[in-house]
Each structure stands twice: as structure tokens, then as C-alpha cells.
Design a protein around this motif. Sequence first.
Motif, short mmCIF file in Angstrom:
data_model
loop_
_atom_site.label_atom_id
_atom_site.label_comp_id
_atom_site.label_asym_id
_atom_site.label_seq_id
_atom_site.Cartn_x
_atom_site.Cartn_y
_atom_site.Cartn_z
N ALA A 239 0.84 -1.20 0.00
CA ALA A 239 0.00 0.00 0.00
C ALA A 239 0.88 1.25 0.00
CB ALA A 239 -0.94 0.02 1.21
N ILE A 241 -0.20 5.60 0.05
CA ILE A 241 -1.33 6.53 0.06
C ILE A 241 -0.83 7.95 -0.18
CG2 ILE A 241 -3.33 7.34 1.40
CD1 ILE A 241 -2.63 4.84 3.28
N SER A 245 -4.63 10.56 -6.21
CA SER A 245 -4.13 9.38 -6.90
C SER A 245 -2.80 9.67 -7.58
CB SER A 245 -5.15 8.90 -7.92
OG SER A 245 -4.66 7.81 -8.66
N SER A 278 -2.33 -1.60 -3.40
CA SER A 278 -3.26 -0.50 -3.14
C SER A 278 -2.48 0.81 -3.11
CB SER A 278 -3.99 -0.72 -1.81
OG SER A 278 -4.71 -1.94 -1.83
N GLU A 284 -9.21 5.66 -2.75
CA GLU A 284 -8.86 4.56 -3.64
C GLU A 284 -8.36 3.34 -2.86
OE1 GLU A 284 -7.36 6.04 -7.94
OE2 GLU A 284 -6.24 6.90 -6.26
N VAL A 285 -7.57 3.58 -1.83
CA VAL A 285 -7.09 2.46 -1.01
C VAL A 285 -8.25 1.82 -0.26
CG1 VAL A 285 -5.60 1.84 0.94
CG2 VAL A 285 -4.77 3.39 -0.83
N LYS A 288 -10.28 -0.22 -2.90
CA LYS A 288 -9.62 -1.45 -3.33
C LYS A 288 -9.68 -2.51 -2.25
CE LYS A 288 -6.03 -3.17 -6.25
NZ LYS A 288 -5.01 -2.81 -7.24
N THR A 289 -9.50 -2.11 -0.99
CA THR A 289 -9.57 -3.07 0.11
C THR A 289 -10.97 -3.67 0.21
OG1 THR A 289 -7.88 -1.78 1.28
CG2 THR A 289 -9.09 -3.42 2.55
N TRP A 304 -0.82 -4.64 5.50
CA TRP A 304 -0.19 -3.95 4.38
C TRP A 304 1.31 -3.85 4.62
CZ3 TRP A 304 -4.73 -1.59 6.43
CH2 TRP A 304 -5.84 -1.58 5.56
N GLN A 319 2.88 7.14 6.09
CA GLN A 319 1.97 6.13 5.58
C GLN A 319 1.22 5.44 6.71
OE1 GLN A 319 1.30 5.30 2.16
NE2 GLN A 319 2.23 7.34 2.15
N VAL A 327 -7.62 5.80 6.66
CA VAL A 327 -8.06 4.63 5.90
C VAL A 327 -8.79 3.63 6.78
CG1 VAL A 327 -7.27 2.63 4.56
CG2 VAL A 327 -6.26 4.88 4.15
#
Length: 396
Positions: A239, A241, A245, A278, A284-285, A288-289, A304, A319, A327
Motif C-alpha cells: 500500500a 497513500i 491518486s 493498493s 482509492e485504497v 480497493k480493500t 499492508w 503512511q 483509511v
Amino acid sequence: MQFGIFSVSDITRNPVTGQTPSEAERIEATIRIAQRADEVGLDVYAIGEHHNPPFFSSSPTTLLAGIATTTKNILLSTAVTLVTTNDPVKVAEDYAMLQHVAKGRMDLMLGRGNTVPVYPWFGKDIRQGLPLALENYNLLHRLWRDDVVDWEGTFRSPLQGFTSTPRPLDDVAPFVWHGSIRTPEIAEQAAFYGNGYFANHILAPNFHFKPLIDFYRQRFEHYGHGTREQAIVGLGGHAFIGRTSQAARDVYRPYFEGNEIYGQAYNLDDYIAQTPSSVGSVQEVIDKTLTFQEGFGDYQRQLWNVDAFGLPVETVLEQVELLGTEVVPVLRKEMAVRRSSGAADAPTHASLVRAKYGDAEPRQPRPNPNRGDNVTGTSPYQDSDATFRANYPAVA
């Protein structure tokens, strides 16, 4: 549902600066990363095991015990513990000790690893990797449950009158995950014992491991541990982030594509599109999860990897912060709404103690006296069967 991070303990050149951290710097950074994961509310931190450069984690229990003393809530695990080349007796002893030091905040994932020379380095034959894994766990399972073990197998010397010490905390064995991405026999063993099955779906297309997970669920039910949806499944992946994007890709690309392994084989955009990696904005993360839950069914642990490819430690700490604060809180809510009422919770030491004892006090083993030659003269513990006598090996 548990969310966390894992590291394989690689010491990787930063492709942007060209600098490679020292072992001391990487170990210190790893401890900081685990501490930050605890501070931001992640559930799990896991470390791999390797016995060669460019990795540092040759003794996961030592590292995790140190982390346990500087964290409060996070559960500590492995990714993976080498079940093939480690002696199951030492695994039993070392991880029971870690369980005590961490006050139950630990479990472990067993696997065969992917480094060929480690087998001969530890006196093992890689061609026997699968039988080693199966036999060693069969013994480990007994060592944590039987006060005295008499055992004979294929790959180590027999045991006679052996007691693994310390006994597991509260006489409840650490929860075990079996990590595998290609072997149905490992999924079968996990199901047979009612243990967890973990698919680290990093180097494969999306949902490539669904047949193995479905097989594990089927066999879990077959052995009477619960329904298929109650099987204990974990997933892992990369992952990264960013605030947008494009920002995520712009920062991550030189590290990913500059990596000696991944960068030679993959374009970042293709890798993101084709695999569970991801990379993108917070949303987006999250999205996708959520596809993992849709594709694999309800599962119990999502880990991750966020410290790969030579990323600077400050970037990794950012992160971890984004995962813990932006997230994971959304994923907890979204996945709970989608979750079947029949899905199992992620096992913890507290839940395993409740399952074994209910409202009763857990067992606290107290040894019988030393008979003068550093072994107990009767059964090993005061609450063991008084008629039982350990049959120790004789020396001619």
C-alpha cells in the motif's frame, strides 16, 4: 476485523538518493514504525524472518519482545516464522516466552519462506520442505498443549519425557496462522487444526488465491470448526497513500520502478491495475480493500506492507499515520456494514482464554520441586496428574 502492517525486514537501497541504510538504522526505524502503528490505533504489527543479507530479522521474537515493552495495545506477529528450518521445540519455547512478555499481545504466522540456501544452512533438505512444515507444526501443536511429550518423527531426534517451558500464558497456546500462496496441503493442515490461513497476495493477479482460500474454508467446515464463513482468513499486500491518486503514484513510482526486483519486471501502473497493490488516494485504497471482502468473502486480518523499496523512514511513518487515521477508521465502518452476521471475529488471546475457561480462572502452572538433577522427580507441575511420571531419557 484486524488491520495492520508487516515488514519482511529488507534493507534496501533508496533508489532516489542512492543511499542504503545500515542494519542499525533499519532496526531502529522498524521499532519506530511499530510504535507509530500502535499510537495511531492499528491492530497488528508483523515482522518476517530471514537469515541472510539484505535482511535483518534473524530473531523475530527478540525484536517483538523489545517492541512489546514500548507499545500498549498492538498485537505483535510474524510474517513469517520459518516452520521448516527452525526446531519446533525452540519455536514452542521462544514464542511462549514472547507471549508472556507481551502479556498475550501476540500470535504467529508459520511459513516455509522463499530463500533456498536457508535449508542447507540449517541442515535441512529443501526437497523435504513440505513434509518438514507439516511434521514440525504437528509437533509444535502438541508441545503447547501437552505438559509432557513423547514423540518420534522423521526430521528431528525423538523426544522423551519433554516439557516445553514456559507453558503458554494461561495455558492457552498462541494463535497460529499458516501462510501459503501455492500449497493446498498447508491450507488443509490449517483447516484440520482450526487455525488461520493467510494468503500474502503480493506477487500475483487479483484474486489469484481465491481457490486456495475457498478450499481452506471448505475443509475448515469439514473438520467441524464452524461454517465456511467462520473460517479465519488473512490477506496481505502493498500500500501507498497520497492526497490524490496522481500524488501517490508520483512519489511511489521512483521507489517501485527503481527497485532491483520489482522495477525490472513491472510498470507501476500495470502492477496497480493487475494486482492487489493498493496505491492511490485515501478513498482509492479504501475502495480497493473493499474489493477484497467482496472477492474473498469476510475475512479477519488485513496487513499492508508500507516500508518496502527503500522508502525513507519518515515517509513510512506518514503512511502508517494515514492508514491509522484516515483509511482504517472508514474500513472498520464499511466492512462491518457489509459483514455477515455469521462471520467469525479475529482471534485474540482474550477470546481464546474465554473459549477455554469461560468465567473460570485460567490455569497457572506451578512446577514440582527439583529432585536434585535439575528435573522434577514426579509429574512436571503441581496440578498435573499425580500418577503420571515423566520418563526421562537415560544416558548410557
